[in-house]
Scaffold this motif. Sequence first.
Motif, PDB file in Angstrom:
ATOM      1  N   PHE A 141       0.808  -1.222   0.000  1.00  0.00           N
ATOM      2  CA  PHE A 141       0.000   0.000   0.000  1.00  0.00           C
ATOM      3  C   PHE A 141       0.843   1.275   0.000  1.00  0.00           C
ATOM      4  CE2 PHE A 141      -2.520  -3.309   2.102  1.00  0.00           C
ATOM      5  CZ  PHE A 141      -3.635  -3.333   1.271  1.00  0.00           C
ATOM      6  N   SER A 142       2.127   1.155   0.284  1.00  0.00           N
ATOM      7  CA  SER A 142       2.985   2.345   0.356  1.00  0.00           C
ATOM      8  C   SER A 142       4.108   2.333  -0.659  1.00  0.00           C
ATOM      9  CB  SER A 142       3.599   2.469   1.763  1.00  0.00           C
ATOM     10  OG  SER A 142       4.411   1.337   2.068  1.00  0.00           O
ATOM     11  N   GLU A 143       4.359   1.189  -1.279  1.00  0.00           N
ATOM     12  CA  GLU A 143       5.421   1.057  -2.268  1.00  0.00           C
ATOM     13  C   GLU A 143       4.878   0.294  -3.473  1.00  0.00           C
ATOM     14  OE1 GLU A 143       8.848  -0.870  -0.554  1.00  0.00           O
ATOM     15  OE2 GLU A 143       8.562   0.130   1.375  1.00  0.00           O
ATOM     16  N   GLY A 144       5.272   0.676  -4.662  1.00  0.00           N
ATOM     17  CA  GLY A 144       4.881  -0.073  -5.836  1.00  0.00           C
ATOM     18  C   GLY A 144       3.570   0.399  -6.444  1.00  0.00           C
ATOM     19  N   ALA A 145       2.949  -0.498  -7.212  1.00  0.00           N
ATOM     20  CA  ALA A 145       1.821  -0.134  -8.072  1.00  0.00           C
ATOM     21  C   ALA A 145       0.618   0.381  -7.297  1.00  0.00           C
ATOM     22  CB  ALA A 145       1.422  -1.345  -8.923  1.00  0.00           C
ATOM     23  N   MET A 146       0.299  -0.194  -6.137  1.00  0.00           N
ATOM     24  CA  MET A 146      -0.885   0.217  -5.399  1.00  0.00           C
ATOM     25  C   MET A 146      -0.714   1.559  -4.709  1.00  0.00           C
ATOM     26  SD  MET A 146      -2.257  -3.333  -3.691  1.00  0.00           S
ATOM     27  CE  MET A 146      -3.735  -2.550  -3.059  1.00  0.00           C
ATOM     28  N   ALA A 147       0.515   1.977  -4.481  1.00  0.00           N
ATOM     29  CA  ALA A 147       0.763   3.212  -3.734  1.00  0.00           C
ATOM     30  C   ALA A 147       0.194   4.429  -4.446  1.00  0.00           C
ATOM     31  CB  ALA A 147       2.262   3.384  -3.513  1.00  0.00           C
ATOM     32  N   GLU A 148       0.199   4.421  -5.767  1.00  0.00           N
ATOM     33  CA  GLU A 148      -0.328   5.553  -6.527  1.00  0.00           C
ATOM     34  C   GLU A 148      -1.827   5.737  -6.258  1.00  0.00           C
ATOM     35  OE1 GLU A 148      -0.807   6.972 -11.195  1.00  0.00           O
ATOM     36  OE2 GLU A 148       0.749   5.510 -10.643  1.00  0.00           O
ATOM     37  N   GLY A 149      -2.558   4.624  -6.240  1.00  0.00           N
ATOM     38  CA  GLY A 149      -3.977   4.708  -5.938  1.00  0.00           C
ATOM     39  C   GLY A 149      -4.227   5.175  -4.521  1.00  0.00           C
ATOM     40  N   VAL A 150      -3.443   4.675  -3.566  1.00  0.00           N
ATOM     41  CA  VAL A 150      -3.585   5.098  -2.173  1.00  0.00           C
ATOM     42  C   VAL A 150      -3.343   6.600  -2.052  1.00  0.00           C
ATOM     43  CG1 VAL A 150      -2.651   4.863   0.153  1.00  0.00           C
ATOM     44  CG2 VAL A 150      -2.982   2.824  -1.260  1.00  0.00           C
ATOM     45  N   ALA A 151      -2.319   7.091  -2.738  1.00  0.00           N
ATOM     46  CA  ALA A 151      -2.008   8.525  -2.699  1.00  0.00           C
ATOM     47  C   ALA A 151      -3.167   9.360  -3.257  1.00  0.00           C
ATOM     48  CB  ALA A 151      -0.731   8.806  -3.479  1.00  0.00           C
ATOM     49  N   ALA A 152      -3.913   8.768  -4.206  1.00  0.00           N
ATOM     50  CA  ALA A 152      -5.057   9.465  -4.795  1.00  0.00           C
ATOM     51  C   ALA A 152      -6.328   9.263  -3.979  1.00  0.00           C
ATOM     52  CB  ALA A 152      -5.268   8.989  -6.224  1.00  0.00           C
ATOM     53  N   GLY A 153      -6.250   8.445  -2.917  1.00  0.00           N
ATOM     54  CA  GLY A 153      -7.393   8.263  -2.025  1.00  0.00           C
ATOM     55  C   GLY A 153      -8.219   7.037  -2.268  1.00  0.00           C
ATOM     56  N   VAL A 203      -8.125  -1.790   6.202  1.00  0.00           N
ATOM     57  CA  VAL A 203      -6.848  -1.208   5.807  1.00  0.00           C
ATOM     58  C   VAL A 203      -7.040   0.253   5.412  1.00  0.00           C
ATOM     59  CG1 VAL A 203      -5.088  -1.189   3.984  1.00  0.00           C
ATOM     60  CG2 VAL A 203      -5.666  -3.326   5.145  1.00  0.00           C
ATOM     61  N   ALA A 204      -8.056   0.518   4.603  1.00  0.00           N
ATOM     62  CA  ALA A 204      -8.323   1.891   4.184  1.00  0.00           C
ATOM     63  C   ALA A 204      -8.565   2.787   5.392  1.00  0.00           C
ATOM     64  CB  ALA A 204      -9.520   1.923   3.241  1.00  0.00           C
ATOM     65  N   ALA A 205      -9.281   2.285   6.389  1.00  0.00           N
ATOM     66  CA  ALA A 205      -9.533   3.064   7.602  1.00  0.00           C
ATOM     67  C   ALA A 205      -8.247   3.321   8.376  1.00  0.00           C
ATOM     68  CB  ALA A 205     -10.546   2.339   8.486  1.00  0.00           C
ATOM     69  N   GLU A 206      -7.373   2.331   8.440  1.00  0.00           N
ATOM     70  CA  GLU A 206      -6.079   2.504   9.118  1.00  0.00           C
ATOM     71  C   GLU A 206      -5.236   3.568   8.418  1.00  0.00           C
ATOM     72  OE1 GLU A 206      -4.698   1.090  11.787  1.00  0.00           O
ATOM     73  OE2 GLU A 206      -5.802  -0.756  12.220  1.00  0.00           O
ATOM     74  N   VAL A 207      -5.209   3.519   7.082  1.00  0.00           N
ATOM     75  CA  VAL A 207      -4.423   4.493   6.328  1.00  0.00           C
ATOM     76  C   VAL A 207      -5.020   5.889   6.477  1.00  0.00           C
ATOM     77  CG1 VAL A 207      -3.591   5.148   4.038  1.00  0.00           C
ATOM     78  CG2 VAL A 207      -3.632   2.731   4.700  1.00  0.00           C
TER      79      VAL A 207
END
Length: 282
Positions: A141-153, A203-207
């Motif tokens: 969730f913080s590195e790699g392909a998924m991190a971009e989506g997390v950064a965008a919410g 996970v989303a709630a934790e982030v």
Amino acid sequence: MTTNTTDTATHADTTTRTVLVTSATGKTGRRVADLLAARGATVRAGSRSGTTRFDWEDVRTWAPALRGADTAYVNYYPDLAAPGAVEAMRTFGELAVAQGVRRVTLLSGRGEPEAVRAEEALRASGAELTVVRAAFFAQNFSEGAMAEGVAAGTIAFPAGDTAEPFLHADDLAEVIVETLTRDGHAGLVHELTGPRLLTFGEVAAEVTRASGREVAYVPMTEDEYASLLQRFGLPAPDAQWLSALFSMLLDGHNASVTDGVKRVLGREPRDFTAFAAEAWRP
């Protein structure tokens, strides 16, 4: 199958040991390389563009990278369950043994039947093999392909409400280094998870709490996720295969925790809450 070697094993002499780390610029490879160097090992960091050239798609790079190494950390790309992995592990194992590499630790996926076939192919080479089967990494969730989506919410993934025991990549790296630098792990399979189960919604709630900004989980079907991957440039066959793999892994059969980290390291694994606080510190 795991074993507790914390109290009974002794450190090998890493100052004279040369370790090939494959995929050494990746999420786990760079952590393993750093820990090995800190213990005094000579690290041969294998990558497609580094000093030690190693490319899983170019078998000609394998033997030169293995030459002179005593042990090896094997992290196959793109995944040990991918088409071609069985043949790759068989060839790699034969080359490793021929080059005098006596100890190999293989990163595998937890609950992946196809990955087990690749494990067996490498084991058949005769190398002293340790297999480490890992749950999903918290760092996805913080590195790699998924991190971009997390950064965008947004966390968009085909997981439904299935829970997963997310594993801290630092815990994995420490276990890998133990298997490479201590005796007593040859022939064993260590299955590693984090200390508790979380759904992707949790996970989303934790982030969200850790970062101070809203991050939402968006469940997707297997086909929807494959289409998303294609929009990001992944070829259709690869996107469909990867989406099917994630759907299989998150069908509920991996929704349990193990004590693998504690058995090897003598302590509890890191929790996702602590990871999130560290990764998204305001």
